[in-house]
Structures are given as structure tokens and as C-alpha cells.
Motif scaffolding. Sequence first.
Motif, mmCIF file in Angstrom:
data_model
loop_
_atom_site.group_PDB
_atom_site.id
_atom_site.type_symbol
_atom_site.label_atom_id
_atom_site.label_comp_id
_atom_site.label_asym_id
_atom_site.label_seq_id
_atom_site.Cartn_x
_atom_site.Cartn_y
_atom_site.Cartn_z
ATOM 1 N N PHE A 134 0.533 -1.005 -0.258
ATOM 2 C CA PHE A 134 0.285 0.440 -0.139
ATOM 3 C C PHE A 134 0.446 1.407 -0.521
ATOM 4 N N ASP A 135 0.290 1.985 -1.190
ATOM 5 C CA ASP A 135 1.240 3.798 -1.040
ATOM 6 C C ASP A 135 -0.374 4.771 -0.689
ATOM 7 N N LEU A 154 -6.297 0.162 2.499
ATOM 8 C CA LEU A 154 -6.435 -0.946 3.284
ATOM 9 C C LEU A 154 -7.563 -1.571 3.936
ATOM 10 N N LYS A 155 -8.285 -0.593 4.235
ATOM 11 C CA LYS A 155 -9.431 -1.443 5.611
ATOM 12 C C LYS A 155 -10.131 -2.670 4.758
ATOM 13 N N ALA A 191 -0.175 6.073 9.124
ATOM 14 C CA ALA A 191 0.525 4.693 8.200
ATOM 15 C C ALA A 191 -1.183 3.965 10.015
ATOM 16 N N ALA A 192 -0.597 3.637 10.726
ATOM 17 C CA ALA A 192 -1.068 3.515 11.703
ATOM 18 C C ALA A 192 -2.428 3.300 11.427
ATOM 19 N N ASN A 193 -2.724 4.627 11.379
ATOM 20 C CA ASN A 193 -4.232 4.624 11.464
ATOM 21 C C ASN A 193 -4.794 3.795 11.175
ATOM 22 N N HIS A 194 -5.216 3.895 10.198
ATOM 23 C CA HIS A 194 -5.441 2.944 8.540
ATOM 24 C C HIS A 194 -5.031 1.630 9.125
ATOM 25 N N ILE A 195 -5.060 1.126 9.523
ATOM 26 C CA ILE A 195 -4.316 -0.144 9.837
ATOM 27 C C ILE A 195 -5.248 -0.879 10.476
ATOM 28 N N VAL A 196 -4.858 0.217 11.756
ATOM 29 C CA VAL A 196 -5.865 0.213 13.235
ATOM 30 C C VAL A 196 -7.962 -0.302 12.980
#
Lengths: 195, 195
Positions: free
Chosen positions: A102-103, A124-125, A148-153
Motif C-alpha cells: 500500500f502507498d 487498506l480496510k 499509516a498506523a491509523n489506517h492499519i488500526v
Amino acid sequence: MAVYLQVLEELEAEGEEIISSSKLAQLCGVNPSQIRKDLAYFGEFGVRGVGYYVTDLKESIKHFLGLDKTWNCAIVGIGNLGRALINHRAIKDKGYRIVGAFDWDPFKIGEKVGDLEIICTRRLKEKAKELNIQIGIITTPPNRAQRAANHIVEAGIKAILNFSPTRISVPDDVIVDYVEFSRYLIYLSFKLIHG
Amino acid sequence: MAVYLQVLEELEAEGEEIISSSKLAQLCGVNPSQIRKDLAYFGEFGVRGVGYYVTDLKESIKHFLGLDKTWNCAIVGIGNLGRALINHRAIKDKGYRIVGAFDWDPFKIGEKVGDLEIICTRRLKEKAKELNIQIGIITTPPNRAQRAANHIVEAGIKAILNFSPTRISVPDDVIVDYVEFSRYLIYLSFKLIHG
């Protein structure tokens, strides 16, 4: 445990079937009482006076560590480091598959890296569900790491490995670990000074 | 020590001048008796009942760790990972300068990566003297790692950081450390299983 596993894999590759606990301790660089304590959990593979069955103990440690499964990982941030990880054989060999790249950069989206096509981080979600992603790996520049962390969470992923040299904030139920290259260099230069 | 340093740097950036040992312990995730033991060496910066002078303690730890010097590093193997390290800001910020980039690939030699020109690995020995290289970093594929290590050792460099997922053999007076990405992933997947 990871060290024991590695040594056992090397022994198995060399055709060893049984290893004494003192020999195993020596190869792993720990003392025999430590190894007996650590491996007490795998008691059934130790035979008093003989040692451990190499393959059985190896398989048991792999199971304990979750390495008899495949783990699906996503990488967020496809620069040189992200590309290096996508192609890193040692990770694959251990059962960690990079299934998503992802980018944010519109010029990168759609580009192929190995077998993967770079996807927009905003997706990502949606992709995390589809690809069953369990671990998120951050290889963005520091100023993008929290995003990036927010998207992962938000994607419901509960484990993050952060290579970006900055701290990230996540909810308590998300596990975070950091890879800090400078720590290794600090160790080496310290040893060069102090021996 | 590296953790203490990082926390102290953050405190300094926030303008803190004095920190109590209990607060510092908490921020570093260790208990107060541990921190007093670890920092006993830096006793003069601790004031009973007050705490530590942030800047003085930070400078003293930096000196102890050798981080008040600049360390010159060479990278052998200029793939994605090598390129990522050349551009890695966090390493530079800690005083580790990548002063040489080496590869065997004739198509890469002469190419620029950041400010560096890729040099043939066979010239490492000659360049190590000229550039005063103290640490060699291996980012080759596994089948080239030992050869890279041999060149580093022959160049008289006494510390090696190996990113290539294979063991290397070096003389006893050379310090080696390994960066194994899979270790971090094993930790995360273990935590996902066992909590």
C-alpha cells in the motif's frame, strides 16, 4: 525460542536426530540449566540421559511460536525498504506472506512489485478483510507513520511492525514493535569502544 | 542505555531540565531500582531527592555509548535494502555516516545513490583506509554474504552488521551482529496467539 528453533533447523538439515541438552545449550549460547527451564514446556521431547529429538522438538517450538501457520502481512509505504521486504526470502520461509502493498503516491499505485500490485492506502480496510491481513508493516517516512498506523488500526489489524523511525500511538489492544537500525549500530560501536 | 537516551532526548526536546528517577523509570518501562543501578555509573548527574539533570545525563550516556563521535560505515550490496539504509535519516541523526556504497554488479558501479557513487567491492580494502571505515554493513543476497564479510575483514574493519539472512564466519576479533526481520514478526504473531 527463536534461537533454539534456528539451531534445531540447522541440526535437522545436517541430519541430526537427537541432541543432548548440553550440546544444544552450547550451540544456542545459553547454559544447560537455562535450556532445561526454557524447554520444560516441551518435556515430552526430552529423554533423560539422551537429549531431545531434533525434529519433534523443532515442530513443537514452531507450533508454540505460531510458525506452523501462514501469517498474512501488509506493507504500508513502498519505498526501497518496503520493496526489500516484499522480496525478502527469509520472511517467506518462516511463513510470513506479504499479501498487500500500500502507498498513497498516485504515481506508484498500480505499479507491480514482485507479484503484488501497489494499492492506495485508503483501500487498506477493504483489502484487509478480503486478504485476511493479520500484521501491518509500516515503512513510510516518519511524517506518514502515524497516518499509516491509523489506517492499519481502522482495518482491524491487531499487530504492527514499525520500521519508520518515530513512535506511533495505537489503542491498547494493538501490539506494536519497532525495528530500529540505529540500535544495532549503537551495539557495534559500543563494543568497538568497550570491547 | 539506548532506551534511556531516547527518553532523555525526548524530555530535552520538551524542555525538561530535571527528571526524577521514578518518572524516568516509568517512561523507560523499567523499575526505579533498575534505573538507579544502570545509571550508578553516571552518579554525578543524579541528585538525591531531586533526580537527574536531563541534558547532562543525556550527554554522558551519549559519550559512554560512543555517540558523541561520528562512525563511518560502508554498505556492501546495493539493492533496495542498501539504498534504504543510505537514505535512512535516523542512522545519520545518531552519528552513523554511510561513507561508502559497494557492489559487484558492473551495471551498478559508478551509479549514484544519494551523494554516494557505487564502488566495486574489490576496492573496499583500499577505500576503507581512505574513508576511515569502522563498520561494514552487509545487505547482499545470502549467497554473497560470506564473500562480503571476507572483503570487510580483509579491509581491517572490526565490526559487521549483517542484514543478509545467513550466518557468516569471521575472525574472533571482529564483532558481528545480525538484523533478522523474521524475529520481529515471530514476536508479533506469538503475541497475537498467546496475548
